[in-house]
Design a protein around this motif. Structure first.
Motif, PDB file in Angstrom:
ATOM      1  N   ILE A   1      -7.468  -1.392   6.588  1.00  0.00           N
ATOM      2  CA  ILE A   1      -6.298  -2.041   6.884  1.00  0.00           C
ATOM      3  C   ILE A   1      -6.079  -3.175   7.762  1.00  0.00           C
ATOM      4  CG2 ILE A   1      -3.615  -1.626   6.921  1.00  0.00           C
ATOM      5  CD1 ILE A   1      -4.044   1.066   5.697  1.00  0.00           C
TER       6      ILE A   1
ATOM      7  N   ILE B   1       0.967  -7.220   4.974  1.00  0.00           N
ATOM      8  CA  ILE B   1       0.857  -5.813   4.429  1.00  0.00           C
ATOM      9  C   ILE B   1       2.172  -5.055   4.692  1.00  0.00           C
ATOM     10  CG2 ILE B   1      -0.232  -3.499   4.470  1.00  0.00           C
ATOM     11  CD1 ILE B   1      -2.974  -5.257   5.491  1.00  0.00           C
TER      12      ILE B   1
ATOM     13  N   LEU C   1       3.094  -1.383   4.379  1.00  0.00           N
ATOM     14  CA  LEU C   1       2.467   0.184   4.381  1.00  0.00           C
ATOM     15  C   LEU C   1       3.513   1.044   4.082  1.00  0.00           C
ATOM     16  CD1 LEU C   1      -0.167   1.673   4.793  1.00  0.00           C
ATOM     17  CD2 LEU C   1      -0.027   1.437   7.275  1.00  0.00           C
TER      18      LEU C   1
ATOM     19  N   LEU D   1       0.778  -1.166  -0.049  1.00  0.00           N
ATOM     20  CA  LEU D   1      -0.073  -0.157   0.010  1.00  0.00           C
ATOM     21  C   LEU D   1       0.770   1.182   0.110  1.00  0.00           C
ATOM     22  CD1 LEU D   1      -2.636  -1.077   2.583  1.00  0.00           C
ATOM     23  CD2 LEU D   1      -2.957  -1.052   0.464  1.00  0.00           C
TER      24      LEU D   1
END
Length: 235
Positions: free
Chosen positions: A177, A187, A189, A158
């Motif tokens: 998220i 993830i 980020l 992301l």
């Protein structure tokens, strides 16, 4: 799960990443914070194969993917929601999501991904026949993330998901998220909103002029005086 080892990436003669070492374990939320120009987006571009490092190695599930082409990176299970959303403005919400599944062929599994995305983002279901450029900024961000999820990734990258959003929408995006992570998604980020990023992450890295200068447990970084002074202000 994903390791960057001594990565050096250049833009022409500009040395953008200078020996990056980064490790992401399965199931984690890892955040990469830093100011504009620190190399955050370059890091994501290098992972996804859009940029090729001049030195170093990227391992994904113990496989060397340093020189793998971007389309094959997606097939292997790494998907990017880019900075600035970058939705296809003239296409509908549904067609944007459909393009996210371009590497897949199993219709039943693709339909399951639509259901997952619509469950995470009910607003996208309500607007699935709407042209993407007519969506609000927050809705476009949801669409960009949803499109990335349609490739059924193991790792979701992301890039600045809260950029340009109102405070209420920022809170909503960060809650989403966490929800995505609870579904089993790993993830990475990248965020300028360091406080929010560190609040949702398990671990964090601080990038400055192409180098990792601090790394550690996210909650500890929230209380680190160096991080506070440089990125958190008086918050």
């Amino acid at each position: 799960m994903l390791k960057m080892q001594n990565i050096h990436t250049y833009y022409d003669n500009i040395h953008a990443l200078k020996g990056i070492n980064l490790n992401i374990n399965k199931g984690e939320i890892v955040t990469l914070i830093g100011s504009n120009g620190a190399g955050k987006t370059t890091t994501l571009g290098t992972i996804t194969g859009l940029l090729k490092p001049k030195e170093g190695k990227i391992l994904y599930n113990d496989e060397d993917i340093t020189c793998v082409q971007p389309g094959h990176i997606v097939k292997k299970g790494i998907s990017l929601s880019p900075e600035g959303r970058e939705v296809f403005p003239q296409l509908t919400v549904f067609d944007n999501l459909k393009l996210g599944a371009y590497t897949r062929s199993d219709k039943k599994e693709i339909d399951q991904s639509y259901e997952m995305v619509y469950e995470l983002f009910p607003r996208l279901f309500e607007r699935k026949t709407q042209i993407a450029k007519t969506l609000s900024g927050g809705e476009q961000q949801m669409l960009a993330i949803g499109r990335a999820l349609m490739s059924k990734p193991e790792i979701l990258l992301l890039d600045e998901p809260s950029l340009g959003l109102s405070p209420n929408l920022v809170l909503l995006i960060f809650e989403l998220i966490k929800d995505i992570n609870k579904l089993g998604m790993t993830i990475l980020l990248v965020e300028q909103n360091a406080k929010m990023a560190l609040k949702v992450a398990d671990r964090g890295y601080v990038l400055e002029t192409g180098k990792i200068i601090i790394e550690g447990n996210a909650k500890e970084l929230l209380n680190d005086d160096r991080v506070k002074q440089a990125y958190l202000g008086n918050l």
